[in-house]
Design an enzyme around this catalytic site. Structure first.
Site, PDB file in Angstrom:
ATOM      1  N   HIS A  35       0.846  -1.189   0.000  1.00  0.00           N
ATOM      2  CA  HIS A  35       0.000   0.000   0.000  1.00  0.00           C
ATOM      3  C   HIS A  35       0.878   1.234   0.000  1.00  0.00           C
ATOM      4  O   HIS A  35       1.952   1.212   0.610  1.00  0.00           O
ATOM      5  CB  HIS A  35      -0.911   0.021   1.240  1.00  0.00           C
ATOM      6  CG  HIS A  35      -2.065   0.928   1.063  1.00  0.00           C
ATOM      7  ND1 HIS A  35      -1.985   2.280   1.323  1.00  0.00           N
ATOM      8  CD2 HIS A  35      -3.314   0.708   0.600  1.00  0.00           C
ATOM      9  CE1 HIS A  35      -3.143   2.833   1.040  1.00  0.00           C
ATOM     10  NE2 HIS A  35      -3.971   1.908   0.601  1.00  0.00           N
ATOM     11  N   ASP A  53      -7.968  -5.305   0.010  1.00  0.00           N
ATOM     12  CA  ASP A  53      -8.529  -6.104  -1.075  1.00  0.00           C
ATOM     13  C   ASP A  53      -8.104  -7.562  -1.050  1.00  0.00           C
ATOM     14  O   ASP A  53      -8.574  -8.359  -1.852  1.00  0.00           O
ATOM     15  CB  ASP A  53      -8.166  -5.478  -2.425  1.00  0.00           C
ATOM     16  CG  ASP A  53      -9.018  -4.253  -2.662  1.00  0.00           C
ATOM     17  OD1 ASP A  53     -10.186  -4.287  -2.255  1.00  0.00           O
ATOM     18  OD2 ASP A  53      -8.510  -3.270  -3.207  1.00  0.00           O
TER      19      ASP A  53
HETATM   20  N1  CMC Z   1       4.284  -7.512  -4.999  1.00  0.00           N
HETATM   21  C1  CMC Z   1       5.632  -7.463  -5.155  1.00  0.00           C
HETATM   22  N2  CMC Z   1       6.379  -6.380  -4.959  1.00  0.00           N
HETATM   23  C2  CMC Z   1       5.748  -5.260  -4.583  1.00  0.00           C
HETATM   24  C3  CMC Z   1       4.372  -5.209  -4.415  1.00  0.00           C
HETATM   25  C4  CMC Z   1       3.612  -6.386  -4.633  1.00  0.00           C
HETATM   26  N3  CMC Z   1       2.298  -6.404  -4.474  1.00  0.00           N
HETATM   27  N4  CMC Z   1       3.990  -3.956  -4.052  1.00  0.00           N
HETATM   28  C5  CMC Z   1       5.130  -3.241  -4.004  1.00  0.00           C
HETATM   29  N5  CMC Z   1       6.190  -4.026  -4.325  1.00  0.00           N
HETATM   30  C6  CMC Z   1       7.621  -3.634  -4.306  1.00  0.00           C
HETATM   31  C7  CMC Z   1       7.972  -2.776  -5.506  1.00  0.00           C
HETATM   32  O1  CMC Z   1       8.413  -3.560  -6.585  1.00  0.00           O
HETATM   33  C8  CMC Z   1       9.037  -1.897  -4.932  1.00  0.00           C
HETATM   34  O2  CMC Z   1      10.227  -2.654  -4.848  1.00  0.00           O
HETATM   35  P1  CMC Z   1      11.684  -1.941  -5.033  1.00  0.00           P
HETATM   36  O3  CMC Z   1      11.789  -0.966  -3.904  1.00  0.00           O
HETATM   37  O4  CMC Z   1      12.645  -3.070  -4.966  1.00  0.00           O
HETATM   38  O5  CMC Z   1      11.637  -1.285  -6.379  1.00  0.00           O
HETATM   39  C9  CMC Z   1       8.577  -1.648  -3.496  1.00  0.00           C
HETATM   40  O6  CMC Z   1       7.794  -2.802  -3.160  1.00  0.00           O
HETATM   41  C10 CMC Z   1       7.737  -0.383  -3.315  1.00  0.00           C
HETATM   42  O7  CMC Z   1       6.655  -0.472  -4.234  1.00  0.00           O
HETATM   43  P2  CMC Z   1       6.050   0.757  -5.024  1.00  0.00           P
HETATM   44  O8  CMC Z   1       5.397   0.246  -6.249  1.00  0.00           O
HETATM   45  O9  CMC Z   1       7.104   1.824  -5.160  1.00  0.00           O
HETATM   46  O10 CMC Z   1       4.991   1.260  -3.968  1.00  0.00           O
HETATM   47  P3  CMC Z   1       3.789   2.205  -4.290  1.00  0.00           P
HETATM   48  O11 CMC Z   1       3.472   2.898  -3.025  1.00  0.00           O
HETATM   49  O12 CMC Z   1       4.077   3.033  -5.492  1.00  0.00           O
HETATM   50  O13 CMC Z   1       2.624   1.176  -4.714  1.00  0.00           O
HETATM   51  C11 CMC Z   1       0.798  -0.302  -4.625  1.00  0.00           C
HETATM   52  C12 CMC Z   1       1.597   0.763  -3.881  1.00  0.00           C
HETATM   53  C13 CMC Z   1      -0.455  -0.620  -3.831  1.00  0.00           C
HETATM   54  C14 CMC Z   1       0.381   0.211  -6.020  1.00  0.00           C
HETATM   55  C15 CMC Z   1       1.680  -1.580  -4.792  1.00  0.00           C
HETATM   56  O14 CMC Z   1       2.041  -2.072  -3.522  1.00  0.00           O
HETATM   57  C16 CMC Z   1       0.992  -2.672  -5.608  1.00  0.00           C
HETATM   58  O15 CMC Z   1       1.094  -2.669  -6.843  1.00  0.00           O
HETATM   59  N6  CMC Z   1       0.254  -3.628  -4.938  1.00  0.00           N
HETATM   60  C17 CMC Z   1      -0.514  -4.627  -5.647  1.00  0.00           C
HETATM   61  C18 CMC Z   1      -1.838  -4.025  -6.127  1.00  0.00           C
HETATM   62  C19 CMC Z   1      -2.809  -3.821  -4.994  1.00  0.00           C
HETATM   63  O16 CMC Z   1      -3.038  -4.698  -4.159  1.00  0.00           O
HETATM   64  N7  CMC Z   1      -3.466  -2.646  -4.987  1.00  0.00           N
HETATM   65  C20 CMC Z   1      -4.518  -2.335  -4.023  1.00  0.00           C
HETATM   66  C21 CMC Z   1      -4.134  -1.284  -3.046  1.00  0.00           C
HETATM   67  S1  CMC Z   1      -5.316  -1.206  -1.662  1.00  0.00           S
HETATM   68  C22 CMC Z   1      -6.770  -0.643  -2.394  1.00  0.00           C
HETATM   69  C23 CMC Z   1      -6.708   0.795  -2.670  1.00  0.00           C
HETATM   70  O17 CMC Z   1      -6.869   1.607  -1.725  1.00  0.00           O
HETATM   71  O18 CMC Z   1      -6.498   1.158  -3.835  1.00  0.00           O
END
Ligand code: CMC
Length: 428
Positions: free
Chosen positions: A307, A364
């Site tokens: 998240h 989710d």
């Molecule tokens: N699986 C594997 N790696 C992950 C995941 C995941 N689900 N989420 C983040 N990472 C890794 C990412 O690759 C990055 O690694 P590194 O630092 O080595 O490059 C690190 O963790 C930080 O991730 P980020 O993408 O920079 O984090 P963000 O804050 O931009 O993204 C997120 C948040 C929710 C989009 C992401 O965690 C994700 O894609 N999760 C899966 C989709 C999901 O479940 N979304 C629903 C969110 S809750 C409902 C809502 O409120 O929308």
């Protein structure tokens, strides 16, 4: 004495005011850099940038706190009704009994959708995704209520639009589902409460009785409350930014529905079930999928994990996990996907990659399993999220308008070609 941040750029030092929120959150206000320097700030994905001051939702990602208008999410999910929470988010205070009854009766008075809108459904392919239908239908509502086009109109007219949205979106959502099954549309029954009415429109068939199960009503009520607002997330920011151009409320909410659709936001609930099913069908090899999620050359991510704000745990996921077990037990549903989900969570939480990055199950991860247990098909999951998030979007839009916020318009750092001369087509 008020705090000041000092920023030195070359020989110049700029004094920037610090704003403190009611939970002691601090922000450096950079607005005056615009007039006094040629610098902008750059923060892709607005990861550490505040877009507004807001009095709606407080969340602390480190401590796992979520409160609507000061009330802890745990108390609201346990004790309140979704419409009560909608009133709280939109109006700022919990309603008195009289205020609640008036609010509820105004909403039930608008649950019918204009008959001409039925014709729109005929044109969609049967396999159309219901989020596509919902976004279009919400925007289409604006064409039936031309008086709603001006967002600066009298407060009474704004109130009417809010009631219409809260009342009609469940009807449109249930009809999108009926359309995909080529089943006749079911009209709202106003003696039913908000959640009961939605379930009735989804599941009643002309051929048989449909008895609304109070266990299902309770769990739907809880899920909608847990999704009702989440401060400046992707869809709420979209609603605010579209509304800031003074586009009407229907258009702004329709944009919010579209933003929610993506699998990184609300679409994650559908993506989680698809991922768990894929793992199950592939023999249940969890290590294989955890390795894929960690592999930077593989686009696969563990859906329902991670998240932007929560880095310790998502308080909504905690509530949902407990209620998932309860509901499956009460309904006597044995879903093998739940076992896979639990094992996946267990494996991931022991893995250094997920621990280091603060990646925990989000709201989710378990919501889809509950939706499935209560009979909602997978492609409707994100629509369910939209139903829940609606009062939050409305509250965010209303606050933005009432605070007279300027049009949202970020800056950029241009990295394209420098000036060059045009060359005629036949000379290239
Ligand atoms: N699986 C594997 N790696 C992950 C995941 C995941 N689900 N989420 C983040 N990472 C890794 C990412 O690759 C990055 O690694 P590194 O630092 O080595 O490059 C690190 O963790 C930080 O991730 P980020 O993408 O920079 O984090 P963000 O804050 O931009 O993204 C997120 C948040 C929710 C989009 C992401 O965690 C994700 O894609 N999760 C899966 C989709 C999901 O479940 N979304 C629903 C969110 S809750 C409902 C809502 O409120 O929308």
């Amino acid at each position: 004495m008020s705090e000041i941040a000092k920023l030195t750029l070359g020989n110049e030092t700029y004094e920037l005011p610090v704003t403190t929120g009611s939970e002691n959150e601090k922000a450096i206000e950079i607005g005056k850099l615009r007039g006094e320097s040629s610098y902008i700030t750059l923060d892709k994905g607005f990861k550490n940038t505040g877009a507004c001051k807001s009095a709606i939702t407080f969340l602390d990602g480190e401590k796992g706190i979520l409160r609507y208008r000061g009330y802890p999410i745990e108390q609201l999910a346990e004790q309140a009704s979704f419409l009560e929470v909608a009133y709280l988010l939109i109006n700022g205070e919990l309603p008195s009994k009289h205020e609640f009854e008036t609010f509820e009766s105004k909403i039930t008075g608008h649950t019918l959708v204009h008959e001409d809108m039925r014709a729109f459904f005929e044109a969609y392919p049967r396999n159309a995704h219901p989020m596509g239908i919902l976004a279009s239908m919400v925007c289409s509502l604006s064409t039936f209520y031309p008086e709603s086009q001006d967002p600066n109109r009298a407060p009474k007219a704004v109130e009417l639009t809010i009631h219409r949205l809260l009342a009609k979106i469940p009807t449109l959502a249930a009809w999108a589902f009926k359309h995909s099954h080529s089943h006749p549309f079911v009209y709202p029954v106003n003696k039913l409460n908000y959640c009961e009415n939605f379930l009735h429109m989804m599941f009643k068939m002309p051929t048989e009785d449909y008895e609304i199960d109070p266990v299902v009503v309770d769990s739907l009520n809880k899920l909608l409350i847990l999704h009702a607002d989440h401060e400046q997330n992707c869809s709420a920011s979209t609603v605010r930014i579209v509304g800031s151009s003074q586009a009407n409320l229907y258009a702004s909410i329709s944009a919010g529905v579209s933003a929610l659709w993506g699998p990184l936001h609300g679409g994650a609930n559908q993506a989680v079930i698809e991922m768990l099913t894929r793992i199950e069908e592939d023999g249940g090899d969890l290590e294989k999928y955890i390795a894929k999620a960690k592999d930077k050359n593989d686009p696969f991510r563990l859906m329902g994990f991670g998240h932007r704000v929560y880095k310790n745990f998502d308080p909504r996921a905690k509530i949902i996990k407990v209620s998932c077990d309860e509901i499956l037990n009460k309904l006597g549903v044995n879903d093998p996907t739940l076992e896979i989900a639990k094992k996946l969570e267990e494996h991931a939480l022991k893995d250094e990659y997920f621990v280091e990055r603060g990646l925990y199950p989000n709201v989710d991860f378990y919501s889809g399993i509950i939706y499935r247990a209560i009979g909602i098909p997978t492609e409707m999951f994100t629509v369910m999220f939209a139903l829940g998030r609606l009062p939050g979007w409305i509250a965010q839009w209303k606050e933005m308008v009432e605070n007279g916020e300027p049009i949202g318009r970020p800056r950029q750092i241009y990295v394209g070609p420098n000036k060059r001369d045009y060359v005629a087509l036949d000379k290239r």
